[in-house]
Motif scaffolding. Structure first.
Motif, PDB file in Angstrom:
ATOM      1  N   ASP A 172      -1.914  -3.458   2.903  1.00 57.22           N
ATOM      2  CA  ASP A 172      -1.426  -1.741   3.204  1.00 57.22           C
ATOM      3  C   ASP A 172      -2.479  -1.280   1.447  1.00 57.22           C
ATOM      4  OD1 ASP A 172      -1.745   1.053   2.943  1.00 57.22           O
ATOM      5  OD2 ASP A 172       0.121   1.035   5.486  1.00 57.22           O
ATOM      6  N   LYS A 227      -2.080   1.746   0.184  1.00 59.72           N
ATOM      7  CA  LYS A 227      -0.964   2.787  -0.051  1.00 59.72           C
ATOM      8  C   LYS A 227      -0.037   1.805  -1.003  1.00 59.72           C
ATOM      9  CE  LYS A 227      -0.673   5.935   3.368  1.00 59.72           C
ATOM     10  NZ  LYS A 227      -0.121   6.715   4.573  1.00 59.72           N
ATOM     11  N   GLU A 236      -1.808   1.024  -4.239  1.00 60.48           N
ATOM     12  CA  GLU A 236      -2.085   2.011  -5.474  1.00 60.48           C
ATOM     13  C   GLU A 236      -0.496   1.674  -5.872  1.00 60.48           C
ATOM     14  OE1 GLU A 236      -3.217   6.914  -5.455  1.00 60.48           O
ATOM     15  OE2 GLU A 236      -3.119   5.545  -3.514  1.00 60.48           O
ATOM     16  N   GLU A 237       0.756   1.773  -5.341  1.00 65.84           N
ATOM     17  CA  GLU A 237       1.813   2.142  -5.602  1.00 65.84           C
ATOM     18  C   GLU A 237       2.446   0.626  -6.516  1.00 65.84           C
ATOM     19  OE1 GLU A 237       6.705   2.657  -3.820  1.00 65.84           O
ATOM     20  OE2 GLU A 237       4.747   1.773  -2.648  1.00 65.84           O
TER      21      GLU A 237
END
Length: 253
Positions: A162, A164, A167-168
């Protein structure tokens, strides 16, 4: 793609096949359109129109729809090539010569950065932004730009990660989590399921333009050695059944 050690961002995530710098580690936030940016790359609208002209997407894109996607990608590559060449003070809209391509423009990390690498990085960034905008409303369930795939150690299968989560990890500096990841430029997949890949495309900007595009070869110590990009895409993501494709300003190869 090739990679760096586990304490640094993997090369295939930190830089494109044609890039010389890590940029912003392929962080999706780096590609958000800023106010007024539409005026800088107005030709993207033509790519969007081409995508919108396609018929309603199915679970798997059909041949005609795939051709539309490929035409949009080719258009993005052509326009990115023209834009960067035109904005370059030395080229002034002309294609670079072999001598210009070989010229070393700076040193980075103890390695030479050539004009070809520099131009390729700039064109690659512009073309990817074009692709993101072109597929923002159409084919969103079937086309992913710069998806990340990581091998599941428990099953041995490659799985989509994912954005997200990616990015985390990047924001937290956990780049080792991306060690050995594969990040193709554009993937066509079954509707809503990036794990069922239909086609893979990587943008290439040969310098000079009559050179043949090629896959980056992994070197000793990198996780995919001795395989190159194309081999990894084919074996890991396409089940060994289909070759990944190049997208150059001359078309899909």
């Amino acid at each position: 793609m090739s990679t760096l050690g586990p304490t640094r961002a993997p090369v295939q995530y930190a830089q494109s096949t044609d890039s010389a710098t890590a940029g912003c580690l392929r962080n999706p936030a780096c590609y958000k359109t800023l106010p007024g940016e539409e005026a800088v790359i107005p030709w993207v609208s033509r790519a969007v129109d081409a995508a919108n002209a396609a018929t309603t997407m199915s679970v798997m894109l059909e041949g005609a729809e795939i051709k539309v996607v490929e035409q949009v990608l080719t258009d993005c590559a052509q326009k990115a090539n023209e834009k960067v060449n035109k904005e370059d003070k030395e080229l002034q809209g002309q294609e670079p010569t072999r001598e210009q391509c070989k010229k070393v423009v700076r040193m980075e990390g103890g390695k030479e950065v050539t004009r070809a690498m520099e131009l390729g990085a700039r064109k690659h960034e512009v073309a990817l932004e074009c692709a993101r905008m072109a597929f923002a409303e159409r084919f969103t369930q079937n086309v992913s730009v710069e998806p990340t795939y990581q091998k599941d150690s428990s099953t041995g299968r490659w799985r989509w990660v994912d954005p997200k989560q990616v990015e985390e990890w990047l924001q937290l500096g956990l780049t080792s989590m991306l060690w050995g990841a594969l990040v193709p430029d554009v993937v066509i997949h079954v509707s809503g399921n990036p794990n069922q890949v239909q086609r893979i495309y990587d943008l290439k900007f040969p310098c000079p333009p009559n050179n043949r595009p090629s896959w980056r070869q992994s070197t000793q110590g990198q996780p995919h050695h001795p395989n190159d990009q194309g081999t990894m895409y084919k074996e890991a993501l396409l089940d060994g059944k289909l070759d990944a494709s190049f997208v150059t300003p001359k078309g899909v190869q």
